[in-house]
Design a protein around this motif. Structure first.
Motif, short mmCIF file in Angstrom:
data_model
loop_
_atom_site.label_atom_id
_atom_site.label_comp_id
_atom_site.label_asym_id
_atom_site.label_seq_id
_atom_site.Cartn_x
_atom_site.Cartn_y
_atom_site.Cartn_z
N GLU A 59 39.43 87.85 47.77
CA GLU A 59 40.10 86.64 48.26
C GLU A 59 41.61 86.74 48.15
O GLU A 59 42.36 86.14 48.93
CB GLU A 59 39.59 85.42 47.48
N SER A 60 42.11 87.52 47.19
CA SER A 60 43.55 87.66 46.99
C SER A 60 44.25 88.39 48.12
O SER A 60 45.49 88.37 48.22
CB SER A 60 43.81 88.40 45.67
N GLY A 61 43.49 89.09 48.95
CA GLY A 61 44.07 89.88 50.03
C GLY A 61 44.37 91.32 49.66
O GLY A 61 44.88 92.09 50.48
N ALA A 62 44.03 91.70 48.43
CA ALA A 62 44.35 93.06 47.96
C ALA A 62 43.66 94.14 48.77
O ALA A 62 44.16 95.27 48.85
CB ALA A 62 43.98 93.19 46.48
N THR A 63 42.49 93.83 49.38
CA THR A 63 41.69 94.88 50.00
C THR A 63 41.90 95.00 51.51
O THR A 63 41.23 95.80 52.15
CB THR A 63 40.19 94.64 49.73
N LYS A 64 42.81 94.25 52.06
CA LYS A 64 43.05 94.37 53.50
C LYS A 64 44.23 95.30 53.78
O LYS A 64 45.01 95.63 52.88
CB LYS A 64 43.27 93.01 54.12
N LEU A 65 44.36 95.73 55.01
CA LEU A 65 45.48 96.57 55.41
C LEU A 65 46.78 95.88 55.03
O LEU A 65 47.01 94.72 55.37
CB LEU A 65 45.44 96.80 56.92
N GLY A 66 47.62 96.59 54.28
CA GLY A 66 48.85 96.00 53.76
C GLY A 66 48.71 95.53 52.33
O GLY A 66 49.72 95.26 51.66
N GLY A 67 47.46 95.41 51.83
CA GLY A 67 47.23 95.04 50.45
C GLY A 67 47.38 96.23 49.53
O GLY A 67 47.54 97.37 49.98
N ARG A 68 47.26 95.98 48.22
CA ARG A 68 47.52 97.07 47.28
C ARG A 68 46.38 98.07 47.19
O ARG A 68 46.57 99.19 46.73
CB ARG A 68 47.86 96.52 45.90
N LEU A 69 45.17 97.70 47.65
CA LEU A 69 44.04 98.63 47.63
C LEU A 69 43.19 98.40 48.88
O LEU A 69 42.15 97.74 48.83
CB LEU A 69 43.19 98.43 46.38
N PRO A 70 43.61 98.95 50.01
CA PRO A 70 42.85 98.73 51.25
C PRO A 70 41.42 99.28 51.14
O PRO A 70 41.20 100.39 50.65
CB PRO A 70 43.65 99.50 52.31
N VAL A 71 40.47 98.48 51.60
CA VAL A 71 39.06 98.85 51.55
C VAL A 71 38.48 98.77 52.96
O VAL A 71 38.65 97.78 53.67
CB VAL A 71 38.28 97.90 50.61
N ASN A 72 37.80 99.84 53.36
CA ASN A 72 37.10 99.90 54.65
C ASN A 72 38.04 99.66 55.83
O ASN A 72 37.81 98.78 56.67
CB ASN A 72 35.92 98.93 54.67
N LEU A 73 39.08 100.48 55.88
CA LEU A 73 40.00 100.39 57.02
C LEU A 73 39.33 100.81 58.32
O LEU A 73 39.82 100.51 59.40
CB LEU A 73 41.24 101.26 56.74
N SER A 74 38.21 101.49 58.23
CA SER A 74 37.42 101.84 59.42
C SER A 74 36.75 100.62 60.04
O SER A 74 36.32 100.66 61.20
CB SER A 74 36.32 102.83 59.04
N GLY A 75 36.64 99.54 59.28
CA GLY A 75 35.84 98.39 59.66
C GLY A 75 34.60 98.27 58.79
O GLY A 75 33.90 97.25 58.84
N GLY A 76 34.33 99.32 58.00
CA GLY A 76 33.15 99.28 57.14
C GLY A 76 31.88 99.26 57.95
O GLY A 76 31.88 99.29 59.18
N LEU A 77 30.76 99.20 57.26
CA LEU A 77 29.47 99.21 57.94
C LEU A 77 29.28 97.98 58.81
O LEU A 77 28.63 98.04 59.84
CB LEU A 77 28.33 99.33 56.93
N VAL A 78 29.86 96.83 58.39
CA VAL A 78 29.61 95.59 59.13
C VAL A 78 30.31 95.58 60.48
O VAL A 78 29.92 94.82 61.37
CB VAL A 78 30.03 94.34 58.32
N SER A 79 31.33 96.42 60.66
CA SER A 79 32.05 96.45 61.94
C SER A 79 32.01 97.83 62.59
O SER A 79 31.71 97.96 63.77
CB SER A 79 33.50 96.02 61.74
N LYS A 80 32.29 98.86 61.80
CA LYS A 80 32.22 100.24 62.34
C LYS A 80 30.80 100.57 62.78
O LYS A 80 30.59 101.28 63.77
CB LYS A 80 32.68 101.23 61.28
N GLY A 81 29.80 100.06 62.03
CA GLY A 81 28.41 100.36 62.32
C GLY A 81 27.79 101.20 61.22
O GLY A 81 28.48 101.72 60.33
N HIS A 82 26.46 101.35 61.31
CA HIS A 82 25.73 102.00 60.21
C HIS A 82 24.53 102.79 60.73
O HIS A 82 23.38 102.47 60.44
CB HIS A 82 25.28 100.92 59.22
N PRO A 83 24.77 103.88 61.49
CA PRO A 83 23.68 104.81 61.80
C PRO A 83 23.38 105.63 60.55
O PRO A 83 24.11 106.55 60.22
CB PRO A 83 24.23 105.66 62.94
#
Length: 419
Positions: free
Chosen positions: A338-362
Motif C-alpha cells: 500500500e505504501s507504493g514501495a513495490t511499484k515502478l519508481g518505488g524503492r523495491l519494484p516488484v513484478n515489473l513484467s506485470g506479474g502472473l496476473v497481467s503478464k500471464g501464467h503458462p
C-alpha cells in the motif's frame, strides 16, 4: 562450484494462442534465444532441460523435449545427440529447468546448458482438459488428506472450504483461504490486495509480451467478479500459452565471447530449490526457507535486492511473499504494498513484467519468463518499465500445493553485468 552466467534469454508473447502448437512455441522461443545470444545455431549447447506440465493432456506423455526439438535438430539449429532432460514441477517447472542447467555449469560438467519451458493451458471449448493440467499440481492419490487439511484451515480462516462450490479451482480456494487467514490474523485488507493487482496491471500495460496490456484501477479490481473471495478476477492469473528460455554458461566460455556479448551477461549468485509440507498457517512458508538458503549461498541479504519477480498467481501472494522473502515484517506485507514501495519508481519494484496476473501464467514457462524480465532490467533493456540502475534481482517461483505450502519453490538471485 564455478560461477555461472546467463548469456541470453528469450520469451514469447503470453496469451491464448490456439493456433500455435508446442513445436511452434518451442521454435519461436529457441530462435529468439539464438538471436539474443548472437548465434546462428546452437552447436555450443551441450545439454538441455525441457520444462512442461501439460503436454500429456495433448497426447505426448513422454519424451516431450525430444519431440519438440526434432525439427530443429533436423534443420541443424540444435545439436544432434545431446541430452535433453524433461522436467516437471507444477508452476515451478521452468525454474527447475533453470536449476538443472545451472548445476550443469556450476559443477564443471558443462560449459553451456539450455533451460526452456513451453506450455499450452488454453484448450478452446474444452475447459475440462485445462483443468486436468492444473489438477496434476495437487495429490491425486490421497485427496482425503488435503480435504481434511483445508476443512480445518477453512474453519480457522473464516472461509469454509467447499470443493464442490463456487465454480473456481481448489488452487484459487487455497490462496483465498490463506488470504482470509492473513486478513483475520493481521488486519490485511482486500483493498491492499487490489492495490497489488492494480499496480501489476499497470506494469503489464507497458510489457509488449504480456497477456493483459491494460490498466485496472483499485476500484475496478475490487468490483470485478469473485473468483474465490477475497480474490476477484483482476487479482488472479489468467489461462494462457507461451514459452521462455535461457542459456547458461561458464565464466571460461563467456571469456571467449565477443565484448558485446560479455557486456550483457548476467551472473547467477544463487539458485535454490526447496520442497513443501503440510504446515501450520503460523509457520513460515516454503519460500522463506528458499530465500534464507539463497541469501546464505550468495552472501547477500534482502537489503541488497533491488527488484523482484515473484509468483503472484493471486495478488495476495505478493503481500505474503514479500514477508516470506524478508522484505516486510510478518503481517505487514499489505501495508508495504500500500505504501507504493513495490511499484515502478518505488524503492523495491516488484513484478515489473506485470506479474502472473497481467503478464500471464503458462505454467511450464513462468519461471524462465521471470529470468527473462530480470535480465532485461539488469541490462537496462526493459523500455518504459525500466527501473533505475538495478544491481541485484530476485526471482521467486512456486509450483503445486501441499496444504498451504507450495510443493516446490525456487529462489534465484541474479547480478547485473559489470560496468
Amino acid at each position: 562450484m564455478r560461477d555461472v552466467y546467463v548469456l541470453a534469454t528469450a520469451c514469447t508473447a503470453f496469451g491464448k494462442r490456439p493456433g500455435d502448437c508446442f513445436k511452434a512455441l518451442t521454435r519461436e522461443v529457441y530462435l529468439d534465444l539464438l538471436k539474443d545470444a548472437g548465434w546462428e545455431n546452437g552447436d555450443a549447447i551441450e545439454q538441455g532441460w525441457f520444462g512442461n506440465c501439460g503436454m500429456g493432456t495433448f497426447g505426448q506423455r513422454n519424451i516431450r523435449g525430444q519431440v519438440c526439438f526434432t525439427p530443429l535438430v533436423r534443420e541443424g539449429l540444435f545439436p544432434e545427440r545431446i541430452g535433453l532432460i524433461n522436467v516437471e514441477g507444477g508452476c515451478a517447472t521452468a525454474s527447475m529447468a533453470f536449476h538443472g542447467a545451472w548445476k550443469d555449469v556450476a559443477s564443471g560438467d558443462m560449459e553451456v546448458s539450455l533451460a526452456i519451458g513451453v506450455e499450452k493451458t488454453f484448450v478452446p471449448g474444452d475447459p475440462d482438459r485445462t483443468l486436468e493440467i492444473f489438477e496434476g499440481g495437487i495429490d491425486q492419490l490421497d485427496a482425503s488428506e488435503w480435504h481434511e487439511y483445508y476443512k480445518k484451515r477453512g474453519a480457522e480462516s473464516g472461509k469454509p472450504f467447499d470443493p464442490n462450490g463456487g465454480g473456481g479451482t481448489v488452487f484459487m480456494d487455497t490462496y483465498a483461504m490463506q488470504a482470509a487467514w492473513h486478513m483475520k490474523t493481521f488486519g490485511t485488507t482486500q483493498e491492499q490486495i487490489a492495490i497489488a493487482a492494480s499496480k501489476n496491471h499497470w506494469h503489464g500495460s507497458m510489457n509488449p509480451k504480456a497477456q493483459y496490456r491494460f490498466e485496472v484501477s483499485v476500484e475496478e479490481a475490487l468490483a470485478d467478479r469473485d473468483v474465490s473471495w477475497p480474490i476477484t478476477r483482476s487479482m488472479a492469473a489468467p489461462i494462457g500459452d507461451g514459452a521462455a528460455a535461457a542459456l547458461l554458461v561458464s565464466e571460461e566460455f563467456l571469456a571467449k565471447q565477443p565484448p558485446e556479448v560479455r557486456a550483457r551477461a548476467v551472473k547467477v549468485r544463487a539458485s535454490v530449490l526447496t520442497g513443501g509440507k503440510y504446515r501450520d498457517p503460523a509457520e513460515p512458508g516454503l519460500s522463506c526457507i528458499a530465500a534464507q538458503k539463497a541469501y546464505a549461498k550468495s552472501g547477500l541479504s534482502p537489503s541488497d535486492v533491488n527488484l523482484i519477480e515473484l509468483h503472484d498467481a493471486t495478488s495476495f501472494c505478493e503481500i505474503f511473499q514479500l514477508e516470506m522473502l524478508g522484505f516486510a515484517d510478518t503481517g505487514k506485507g499489505g501495508a508495504f504494498v500500500e505504501s507504493g514501495a513495490t511499484k515502478l519508481g518505488g524503492r523495491l519494484p516488484v513484478n515489473l513484467s506485470g506479474g502472473l496476473v497481467s503478464k500471464g501464467h503458462p505454467v511450464g514457462a513462468t519461471g524462465l519468463s521471470m529470468i527473462h524480465e530480470l535480465a532485461l532490467q539488469l541490462r537496462g533493456e526493459a523500455g518504459d518499465r525500466q527501473t533505475e540502475a538495478p544491481r541485484i534481482a530476485m526471482a521467486e517461483n512456486g509450483g503445486g500445493v501441499i496444504g498451504f505450502d507450495e510443493a516446490a519453490c525456487s529462489v534465484i538471485l541474479l547480478e547485473a553485468p559489470s560496468a
